[in-house]
Design an enzyme around this catalytic site. Structure first.
Site, PDB file in Angstrom:
ATOM      1  N   TYR A 154       0.838  -1.273  -0.008  1.00 24.42           N
ATOM      2  CA  TYR A 154      -0.007   0.062   0.038  1.00 24.42           C
ATOM      3  C   TYR A 154       0.901   1.409   0.064  1.00 24.42           C
ATOM      4  CZ  TYR A 154      -3.945   3.061   1.459  1.00 24.42           C
ATOM      5  OH  TYR A 154      -5.006   3.982   1.622  1.00 24.42           O
ATOM      6  N   LYS A 158       0.813   4.151  -3.017  1.00 22.83           N
ATOM      7  CA  LYS A 158       0.464   5.539  -2.681  1.00 22.83           C
ATOM      8  C   LYS A 158       1.762   6.502  -2.994  1.00 22.83           C
ATOM      9  CE  LYS A 158      -3.758   4.677  -1.559  1.00 22.83           C
ATOM     10  NZ  LYS A 158      -4.910   5.299  -2.599  1.00 22.83           N
ATOM     11  N   THR A 189     -14.460   5.177   6.902  1.00 23.10           N
ATOM     12  CA  THR A 189     -14.960   4.468   5.676  1.00 23.10           C
ATOM     13  C   THR A 189     -14.851   2.905   5.768  1.00 23.10           C
ATOM     14  OG1 THR A 189     -12.955   4.157   4.505  1.00 23.10           O
ATOM     15  CG2 THR A 189     -13.823   6.346   4.100  1.00 23.10           C
TER      16      THR A 189
HETATM   17  N1  LIG Z   1     -10.091   5.645   4.569  1.00 16.61           N
HETATM   18  C1  LIG Z   1      -8.941   6.143   4.902  1.00 16.61           C
HETATM   19  O1  LIG Z   1      -8.493   6.145   6.157  1.00 16.61           O
HETATM   20  C2  LIG Z   1      -7.958   6.360   3.944  1.00 16.61           C
HETATM   21  C3  LIG Z   1      -6.742   7.139   4.080  1.00 16.61           C
HETATM   22  C4  LIG Z   1      -6.013   7.465   3.075  1.00 16.61           C
HETATM   23  C5  LIG Z   1      -6.380   7.155   1.602  1.00 16.61           C
HETATM   24  N2  LIG Z   1      -7.259   6.503   1.491  1.00 16.61           N
HETATM   25  C6  LIG Z   1      -7.655   6.216  -0.036  1.00 16.61           C
HETATM   26  O2  LIG Z   1      -8.929   6.891  -0.061  1.00 16.61           O
HETATM   27  C7  LIG Z   1      -9.440   6.137  -1.438  1.00 16.61           C
HETATM   28  C8  LIG Z   1     -11.053   5.807  -1.140  1.00 16.61           C
HETATM   29  O3  LIG Z   1     -11.084   4.838   0.224  1.00 16.61           O
HETATM   30  P1  LIG Z   1     -12.000   4.895   1.091  1.00 16.61           P
HETATM   31  O4  LIG Z   1     -11.549   5.077   2.457  1.00 16.61           O
HETATM   32  O5  LIG Z   1     -13.177   6.020   0.694  1.00 16.61           O
HETATM   33  O6  LIG Z   1     -12.551   3.595   1.279  1.00 16.61           O
HETATM   34  P2  LIG Z   1     -13.684   2.420   0.568  1.00 16.61           P
HETATM   35  O7  LIG Z   1     -13.542   1.337   0.532  1.00 16.61           O
HETATM   36  O8  LIG Z   1     -15.122   3.201   1.002  1.00 16.61           O
HETATM   37  O9  LIG Z   1     -13.623   3.263  -1.154  1.00 16.61           O
HETATM   38  C9  LIG Z   1     -12.735   2.664  -1.946  1.00 16.61           C
HETATM   39  C10 LIG Z   1     -13.579   2.529  -3.392  1.00 16.61           C
HETATM   40  O10 LIG Z   1     -12.920   1.998  -4.433  1.00 16.61           O
HETATM   41  C11 LIG Z   1     -13.591   1.004  -5.088  1.00 16.61           C
HETATM   42  N3  LIG Z   1     -12.813  -0.045  -5.676  1.00 16.61           N
HETATM   43  C12 LIG Z   1     -11.976  -0.879  -5.261  1.00 16.61           C
HETATM   44  N4  LIG Z   1     -11.312  -1.504  -6.149  1.00 16.61           N
HETATM   45  C13 LIG Z   1     -11.515  -0.789  -7.152  1.00 16.61           C
HETATM   46  C14 LIG Z   1     -11.343  -1.231  -8.485  1.00 16.61           C
HETATM   47  N5  LIG Z   1     -10.434  -1.904  -8.967  1.00 16.61           N
HETATM   48  N6  LIG Z   1     -11.811  -0.660  -9.743  1.00 16.61           N
HETATM   49  C15 LIG Z   1     -12.853   0.221  -9.309  1.00 16.61           C
HETATM   50  N7  LIG Z   1     -13.281   0.773  -8.009  1.00 16.61           N
HETATM   51  C16 LIG Z   1     -12.544  -0.187  -7.106  1.00 16.61           C
HETATM   52  C17 LIG Z   1     -14.587   0.323  -3.894  1.00 16.61           C
HETATM   53  O11 LIG Z   1     -15.531  -0.352  -4.286  1.00 16.61           O
HETATM   54  C18 LIG Z   1     -14.979   1.709  -3.180  1.00 16.61           C
HETATM   55  O12 LIG Z   1     -16.152   2.154  -3.778  1.00 16.61           O
HETATM   56  C19 LIG Z   1      -8.762   4.932  -1.549  1.00 16.61           C
HETATM   57  O13 LIG Z   1      -7.815   5.133  -2.738  1.00 16.61           O
HETATM   58  C20 LIG Z   1      -7.807   4.735  -0.347  1.00 16.61           C
HETATM   59  O14 LIG Z   1      -6.653   4.184  -0.656  1.00 16.61           O
HETATM   60  C21 LIG Z   1      -8.121   6.187   2.307  1.00 16.61           C
END
Ligand SMILES: NC(=O)c1ccc[n+]([C@@H]2O[C@H](COP(=O)([O-])OP(=O)(O)OC[C@H]3O[C@@H](n4cnc5c(N)ncnc54)[C@H](O)[C@@H]3O)[C@@H](O)[C@H]2O)c1
Length: 254
Positions: A154, A158, A189
């Site tokens: 991861y 990133k 989330t």
């Molecule tokens: N939640 C956190 O703490 C956090 C922190 C830093 C970064 N992020 C990043 O934020 C982004 C959104 O994550 P989130 O926290 O909202 O989680 P989430 O799981 O709610 O959202 C991720 C979304 O991506 C979709 N997805 C996964 N694989 C996919 C693919 N191959 N093709 C298309 N869609 C796909 C999922 O179905 C989901 O809708 C991600 O890139 C995650 O790495 C999240």
């Protein structure tokens, strides 16, 4: 209504940060196209339409260049163009030391989190270059700026998004396409619910005191990411390119 008449493509808009951003864009007038592997994206569309907004869900795996190309085509066909994109889809594998990570799992994380952003920018930039430019925001993470133990695939993915964002930003800035990223800290989330449900994690992460990992002592709500995403896509950010907006409640400040 900063996005009235604009069309925005969002990957990973089924839940979490992507859904919050989709709703925020729609509330400010944008037509929203969501590409996601999860059928929960249909619920995001329903929520937008309930508020009289316009949205379309097309199933798409961001690891597939053809499926991402097709998303851009659908945005143009259904809503007449593409003005902004939020490349946000991502996956978080289970925590493991590097020597225990299966190579196939490493490849899948990179395929979604990094190649997925490349695929999306590839399609979006090709369209925007010939149609008046646009703005793109990619979702990195604090794990794109610093490292966390047990998360090597991861973290690598990133950090890759951060590099890709900077490289693309300086390539296309003069051609009317502004490219930036957000680096969220801990956000409540579906991705993080297993951590937030763990009392041991909460106790150590949200502990009070001068050396607490989380200065604000809480996780962000997804809506707290949307404001920065919309700002970076808006005309208030016309001189901002290649920036990684760290929205982490101070997690990486110290
Ligand atoms: N939640 C956190 O703490 C956090 C922190 C830093 C970064 N992020 C990043 O934020 C982004 C959104 O994550 P989130 O926290 O909202 O989680 P989430 O799981 O709610 O959202 C991720 C979304 O991506 C979709 N997805 C996964 N694989 C996919 C693919 N191959 N093709 C298309 N869609 C796909 C999922 O179905 C989901 O809708 C991600 O890139 C995650 O790495 C999240």
């Amino acid at each position: 209504m900063r996005f009235k008449g604009k069309v925005v493509l969002i990957t990973g808009g089924a839940t979490g940060i992507g859904r919050a951003a989709a709703l925020a864009f729609a509330r400010e007038g944008a037509a929203v196209v969501i590409g996601d592997t999860s059928e929960l994206a249909a619920e995001t569309v329903r929520l937008i339409e309930r508020e009289a907004g316009r949205a379309l869900f097309q199933p798409a795996d961001v690891a597939s260049p053809e499926q991402v190309d097709s998303l851009v085509e659908s945005a143009v066909k259904r809503f007449g163009g593409l003005n902004a994109a939020f490349n946000n889809a991502g996956i978080l594998p289970s925590t493991q030391p590097l020597h225990e990570v299966r190579a196939s799992d490493f490849d899948r994380v990179l395929a979604v989190n990094l190649r997925g952003v490349f695929n999306a920018m590839h399609a979006e930039i090709a369209y925007m270059l010939d149609h008046g430019g646009g703005a793109i925001v990619n979702t990195a993470s604090v794990a794109g700026v610093v490292a966390d133990p047990g998360m090597s695939p991861y973290v690598a993915s990133k950090h890759g998004v951060v590099g890709l964002t900077k490289a693309a930003a300086i390539e296309y800035g003069r051609r009317g396409i502004r490219i930036n990223a957000i680096a969220p800290g801990l956000v409540r989330t579906p991705m993080t619910e297993r951590w937030l449900a763990d009392p041991g994690f909460r106790q150590s992460f949200f502990a009070a005191g001068p050396f607490a990992p989380s200065p604000l002592g809480r996780a962000a709500e997804p809506e707290e990411m949307a404001g920065t995403v919309l700002h970076l896509c808006s005309d208030a950010a016309t001189f901002t390119i290649g920036q990684i907006a760290v929205v982490d409640g101070g997690q990486t400040v110290r």
